[in-house]
Write an enzyme that holds these catalytic residues in place. Sequence first.
Site, PDB file in Angstrom:
ATOM      1  CB  CYS A   2      -0.927   0.095   1.199  1.00  0.00           C
ATOM      2  SG  CYS A   2      -2.010  -1.304   1.423  1.00  0.00           S
ATOM      3  NE  ARG A  27       4.855   1.262  -0.066  1.00  0.00           N
ATOM      4  CZ  ARG A  27       5.799   0.949   0.804  1.00  0.00           C
ATOM      5  NH1 ARG A  27       7.041   1.230   0.533  1.00  0.00           N
ATOM      6  NH2 ARG A  27       5.512   0.367   1.935  1.00  0.00           N
ATOM      7  CD1 TRP A  76      -0.718  -6.040  -3.302  1.00  0.00           C
ATOM      8  CD2 TRP A  76      -0.904  -6.721  -1.183  1.00  0.00           C
ATOM      9  NE1 TRP A  76      -0.433  -7.384  -3.261  1.00  0.00           N
ATOM     10  CE2 TRP A  76      -0.543  -7.823  -1.979  1.00  0.00           C
ATOM     11  CE3 TRP A  76      -1.083  -6.914   0.187  1.00  0.00           C
ATOM     12  CZ2 TRP A  76      -0.347  -9.096  -1.457  1.00  0.00           C
ATOM     13  CZ3 TRP A  76      -0.898  -8.185   0.711  1.00  0.00           C
ATOM     14  CH2 TRP A  76      -0.529  -9.266  -0.106  1.00  0.00           C
ATOM     15  CG  ASN A 112       0.541   1.782   3.910  1.00  0.00           C
ATOM     16  OD1 ASN A 112      -0.517   1.860   3.315  1.00  0.00           O
ATOM     17  ND2 ASN A 112       1.666   2.293   3.459  1.00  0.00           N
ATOM     18  N   GLY A 113      -0.472  -1.508   6.689  1.00  0.00           N
ATOM     19  CA  GLY A 113      -0.151  -2.440   7.770  1.00  0.00           C
ATOM     20  C   GLY A 113      -1.346  -3.301   8.101  1.00  0.00           C
ATOM     21  CD  GLU A 489      16.149 -13.165  -8.135  1.00  0.00           C
ATOM     22  OE1 GLU A 489      15.637 -13.747  -7.169  1.00  0.00           O
ATOM     23  OE2 GLU A 489      15.793 -12.026  -8.496  1.00  0.00           O
ATOM     24  CE  LYS A 493      12.860 -10.822 -10.443  1.00  0.00           C
ATOM     25  NZ  LYS A 493      13.504 -10.913  -9.180  1.00  0.00           N
ATOM     26  CD  GLU A 496       9.029 -11.407  -9.091  1.00  0.00           C
ATOM     27  OE1 GLU A 496       8.382 -10.964  -8.142  1.00  0.00           O
ATOM     28  OE2 GLU A 496      10.272 -11.321  -9.168  1.00  0.00           O
ATOM     29  CG  HIS A 512      16.337 -37.792  -5.932  1.00  0.00           C
ATOM     30  ND1 HIS A 512      16.675 -39.079  -5.584  1.00  0.00           N
ATOM     31  CD2 HIS A 512      17.507 -37.179  -6.254  1.00  0.00           C
ATOM     32  CE1 HIS A 512      17.987 -39.228  -5.673  1.00  0.00           C
ATOM     33  NE2 HIS A 512      18.511 -38.083  -6.085  1.00  0.00           N
ATOM     34  CE  LYS A 610      10.901  -2.910  -5.336  1.00  0.00           C
ATOM     35  NZ  LYS A 610      11.593  -3.978  -6.098  1.00  0.00           N
TER      36      LYS A 610
HETATM   37  C1  F6R Z   1      11.092 -10.602  -6.187  1.00  0.00           C
HETATM   38  C2  F6R Z   1      11.087  -9.645  -5.113  1.00  0.00           C
HETATM   39  C3  F6R Z   1      10.796 -10.124  -3.756  1.00  0.00           C
HETATM   40  C4  F6R Z   1      11.669  -9.392  -2.723  1.00  0.00           C
HETATM   41  C5  F6R Z   1      11.216  -9.760  -1.313  1.00  0.00           C
HETATM   42  C6  F6R Z   1      12.068  -9.101  -0.253  1.00  0.00           C
HETATM   43  O1  F6R Z   1      11.373  -9.997  -7.403  1.00  0.00           O
HETATM   44  O2  F6R Z   1      11.286  -8.478  -5.319  1.00  0.00           O
HETATM   45  O3  F6R Z   1      10.950 -11.497  -3.641  1.00  0.00           O
HETATM   46  O4  F6R Z   1      12.997  -9.738  -2.932  1.00  0.00           O
HETATM   47  O5  F6R Z   1       9.879  -9.374  -1.135  1.00  0.00           O
HETATM   48  O6  F6R Z   1      11.980  -7.722  -0.324  1.00  0.00           O
HETATM   49  P1  F6R Z   1      13.056  -6.801   0.372  1.00  0.00           P
HETATM   50  O7  F6R Z   1      14.351  -7.037  -0.313  1.00  0.00           O
HETATM   51  O8  F6R Z   1      12.544  -5.408   0.200  1.00  0.00           O
HETATM   52  O9  F6R Z   1      13.123  -7.224   1.807  1.00  0.00           O
END
Ligand code: F6R
Length: 615
Positions: A2, A27, A76, A112-113, A489, A493, A496, A512, A610
């Site tokens: 948010c 966000r 969010w 937020n929260g 990773e 990517k 997501e 396995h 984010k």
């Molecule tokens: C994936 C991504 C998330 C963050 C995770 C941790 O692309 O961005 O998996 O890596 O939410 O976020 P931070 O680094 O802000 O603690």
Amino acid sequence: MCGIVGYTGREQAAGILLDGLRKLEYRGYDSAGIAVRNGAEQAQVVKTLGKLDSLISLTDGGKTLMGKCGIGHTRWATHGVPSVANAHPHVSGNCRNTGNGPVESAVVGVHNGIIENYMELKEKLLTHGYMFYSETDTEVLVKLVDYYYRKYKIGPIDAINRTMVRARGSYALTLMFTDYPGEIYAARKDSPLIIGRTEDASFLASDVPAILNYTRDVYYIQNHQSARITPDSVTFFDLNGDKVVLPETHIEWDALSAEKDGYEHFMLKEIHEQPKVVSNTLKALDFQSIGLTDTVLKGIRQICITGCGSAWHVGMAAQYVIEDLASVPVRVELASEFRYRSIPFSEGTLVIVISQSGETADSLAALRKAKECGLMVLAVVNVMGSSIAREADFVLHTVAGPEISVATTKAFSAQLICMDLFAIQLGYVKGLISQEKYDFYIKEASLLPDKIQMILDDKQKLQWLSTKLAAQKSMFFIGRSLDYSICLEGSLKMKEISYIHSEAYAAGELKHGTISLIEEGTVVLGVMTEKSVLEKTYSNMVECKARGAYLVSIVSGNTGKLKEIDFNICIPDCDAVFTPSLAIVPLQLLSYYTSINRGLDVDKPRNLAKSVTVE
Ligand code: F6R
């Protein structure tokens, strides 16, 4: 998650609020709303479902809303589905609709929260005649403030403080009181909130980019503190209602770094920023100056790395490098698990918390748990001033600048290089790396930006491959040791932002169980940059081909013929320690172009946001 903005000053507020929300849309983006006050009039609330564009068009870019004081929110969803009723701002009045329009209310707010005991608080408020139009914890919080405010006939700060004592959970709360025109009130616990000042205006935001266009002088409000914000001043209070003085911080990021700068998406821009980010992070690294002196480093007997998502993947890569170069045992824990486990740590344990935002709820909780256990904590963070940066004993700063795209790229690369250099420094201080080898590593690291650039310059081939990947239902990423961490990773990517199901497997594990999922045409992408295990992973790839798989490989330098591979991606050669920094780049590009080919919103993938500031 948010985004919150607030403004009080001499200009029309709505446009400024919408501009701020635009910067925070990453966000949360399932609904949005603003509340603006024209002088002493009741706040005018406008909320819409979906992305911010609907709110912008409904208010004609803010022109229809008069007034110089207001708050805004992009959501969010946590409590209650995305809907207009559940969208913020929320009002304290007993309206029967969705809380839109001018509603007779003493208090209007955004949050937020998560309020953990909101059901209990709601019951209490119901018995006092409050009615609820939404399913949110935020409406409960706003009404609780209203309850104390009116029942005890106290001022906003006292009402907020009473609310803080009763509410359990995390919050960044921003409120306007009808009796106090031109003023905004705020409170915070465990969710980020900053207040920016110029000569004749004040700004509030949950994240720096929202106000960078207006000011870079900000205050970080602390846990259990509240603030009264007017166009001319900001005053902070503790839980007793006593004034507190907070230091002003100057944000170094410039406004342009939070813009797309000609790129179609933030993600593409951020991928292309990586040469600069890696170079800047390398230049900024100075272990002595942050307190990681030789004596401190020599005392480290064990390391536990924790984080979430991509940050955890950095931990997985760092584990191999630290154990290899510095011979210190490393365990890597998901922060969401770490916080609830009782791990027996011995003396001399260093906990490393990796986080781009520095606000991820689980990572912050893991940090606090480590500190409760009396352990030293090193934070590797991108956002200076964030909760994790403030609470750690040592802070390594990843100089990636603001990362806007939900999927992390440049912050990941900055974290990787930070951890590599940490491992090298540790090995050197412990006498396991000679001066000559140390100089070699530093030289190799300094060559990375140019090598990343070479990969970026050669992306057409990846664009072509992504057209094939876009049609996939499912993909597998396989690799051994360091390559495996990059598979984790790369696979994250891909899933997501392209919504293609994808799994990362340590190559030796396929047999396995997982190999039963391979069928005609399934793409298996092998990361095979590590020469010592290349042949092993190649054999696993060939086993998949025998079951119909289409093989894609990422190899480093000249590896000779791998004739069963259908599509080979060759990255520049470098020392094995640093190959993840190069191998990840084609994987980021592949995910980006695959998402584009599927017509998706790359920067704002569905259901994500984010900075996950809730558990
Ligand atoms: C994936 C991504 C998330 C963050 C995770 C941790 O692309 O961005 O998996 O890596 O939410 O976020 P931070 O680094 O802000 O603690």
